[in-house]
Design a protein around this motif. Structure first.
Motif, PDB file in Angstrom:
ATOM      1  N   GLY A  97       0.781  -1.226   0.000  1.00 22.36           N
ATOM      2  CA  GLY A  97       0.000   0.000   0.000  1.00 22.36           C
ATOM      3  C   GLY A  97       0.812   1.274   0.000  1.00 22.36           C
ATOM      4  N   GLU A  98       2.125   1.179  -0.082  1.00 26.19           N
ATOM      5  CA  GLU A  98       2.979   2.366  -0.084  1.00 26.19           C
ATOM      6  C   GLU A  98       3.807   2.399  -1.353  1.00 26.19           C
ATOM      7  N   LEU A  99       4.139   3.598  -1.782  1.00 25.73           N
ATOM      8  CA  LEU A  99       5.016   3.736  -2.941  1.00 25.73           C
ATOM      9  C   LEU A  99       6.378   3.123  -2.646  1.00 25.73           C
ATOM     10  N   ILE A 100       6.945   2.473  -3.625  1.00 21.43           N
ATOM     11  CA  ILE A 100       8.294   1.928  -3.494  1.00 21.43           C
ATOM     12  C   ILE A 100       9.270   3.095  -3.623  1.00 21.43           C
ATOM     13  N   THR A 101      10.144   3.252  -2.662  1.00 22.49           N
ATOM     14  CA  THR A 101      11.081   4.375  -2.682  1.00 22.49           C
ATOM     15  C   THR A 101      12.519   3.951  -2.958  1.00 22.49           C
ATOM     16  N   ASP A 102      12.816   2.655  -2.919  1.00 20.87           N
ATOM     17  CA  ASP A 102      14.173   2.144  -3.139  1.00 20.87           C
ATOM     18  C   ASP A 102      14.298   1.676  -4.590  1.00 20.87           C
ATOM     19  N   VAL A 103      15.308   2.163  -5.294  1.00 28.13           N
ATOM     20  CA  VAL A 103      15.471   1.857  -6.709  1.00 28.13           C
ATOM     21  C   VAL A 103      15.673   0.362  -6.958  1.00 28.13           C
ATOM     22  N   THR A 104      16.363  -0.351  -6.079  1.00 30.29           N
ATOM     23  CA  THR A 104      16.591  -1.777  -6.306  1.00 30.29           C
ATOM     24  C   THR A 104      15.292  -2.569  -6.178  1.00 30.29           C
ATOM     25  N   ILE A 105      14.429  -2.157  -5.275  1.00 28.17           N
ATOM     26  CA  ILE A 105      13.139  -2.837  -5.122  1.00 28.17           C
ATOM     27  C   ILE A 105      12.271  -2.563  -6.346  1.00 28.17           C
ATOM     28  N   LEU A 106      12.257  -1.314  -6.814  1.00 25.48           N
ATOM     29  CA  LEU A 106      11.463  -0.990  -8.004  1.00 25.48           C
ATOM     30  C   LEU A 106      11.981  -1.746  -9.217  1.00 25.48           C
ATOM     31  N   ASP A 107      13.284  -1.843  -9.370  1.00 18.59           N
ATOM     32  CA  ASP A 107      13.885  -2.605 -10.468  1.00 18.59           C
ATOM     33  C   ASP A 107      13.392  -4.048 -10.427  1.00 18.59           C
ATOM     34  N   THR A 108      13.436  -4.663  -9.268  1.00 12.76           N
ATOM     35  CA  THR A 108      12.996  -6.044  -9.112  1.00 12.76           C
ATOM     36  C   THR A 108      11.507  -6.189  -9.416  1.00 12.76           C
ATOM     37  N   GLU A 109      10.699  -5.285  -8.885  1.00 11.76           N
ATOM     38  CA  GLU A 109       9.243  -5.349  -9.091  1.00 11.76           C
ATOM     39  C   GLU A 109       8.876  -5.175 -10.561  1.00 11.76           C
ATOM     40  N   LEU A 110       9.491  -4.206 -11.240  1.00 14.78           N
ATOM     41  CA  LEU A 110       9.201  -3.986 -12.653  1.00 14.78           C
ATOM     42  C   LEU A 110       9.601  -5.190 -13.501  1.00 14.78           C
ATOM     43  N   THR A 111      10.801  -5.696 -13.268  1.00 12.90           N
ATOM     44  CA  THR A 111      11.272  -6.854 -14.018  1.00 12.90           C
ATOM     45  C   THR A 111      10.351  -8.039 -13.794  1.00 12.90           C
ATOM     46  N   ASP A 112       9.992  -8.297 -12.547  1.00 12.31           N
ATOM     47  CA  ASP A 112       9.099  -9.402 -12.215  1.00 12.31           C
ATOM     48  C   ASP A 112       7.742  -9.238 -12.903  1.00 12.31           C
ATOM     49  N   TYR A 113       7.211  -8.034 -12.900  1.00 12.30           N
ATOM     50  CA  TYR A 113       5.908  -7.769 -13.507  1.00 12.30           C
ATOM     51  C   TYR A 113       5.914  -8.105 -14.998  1.00 12.30           C
ATOM     52  N   PHE A 114       6.915  -7.614 -15.730  1.00 13.68           N
ATOM     53  CA  PHE A 114       6.944  -7.847 -17.163  1.00 13.68           C
ATOM     54  C   PHE A 114       7.226  -9.307 -17.498  1.00 13.68           C
ATOM     55  N   ILE A 115       8.126  -9.952 -16.803  1.00  8.23           N
ATOM     56  CA  ILE A 115       8.430 -11.364 -17.049  1.00  8.23           C
ATOM     57  C   ILE A 115       7.213 -12.232 -16.724  1.00  8.23           C
TER      58      ILE A 115
END
Length: 95
Positions: free
Chosen positions: A70-88
């Motif tokens: 429920g909170e915005l992701i503020t750490d770049v490494t977490i966002l990188d992981t989440e985006l990659t996971d989402y698209f894959i």
């Protein structure tokens, strides 16, 4: 001689304390560019982040859809992981 040693020790202590008390100057922000392909469409994210890996801005408004507990992701490494996971996970691929 004892006086010279005392002065040297005092100077070392003063310079040591001065070095410890200086705040770290903020460095230049860095940019991470991520590119993904999904359904023959390319999605590119330019993520600007600081020296603590805190996200400063993302030029793609889709970023705000990625929430963690429920909170915005503020750490770049977490966002990188989440985006990659989402698209894959959805059949896309990282470029």
């Amino acid at each position: 001689m004892k006086r010279l040693i005392a002065i040297c020790l005092a100077l070392v202590c003063v310079f040591g304390l001065a070095a410890c008390s200086q705040e770290e100057q903020p460095g230049e922000n860095r940019t991470l560019t991520l590119s993904f392909e999904l359904n023959n469409k390319t999605h590119t994210y330019n993520i600007e982040y600081d020296s603590d890996n805190n996200i400063v801005k993302v030029d793609n408004t889709d970023y705000y859809e990625f929430l963690e507990d429920g909170e915005l992701i503020t750490d770049v490494t977490i966002l990188d992981t989440e985006l990659t996971d989402y698209f894959i996970r959805n059949g896309g691929k990282a470029k």
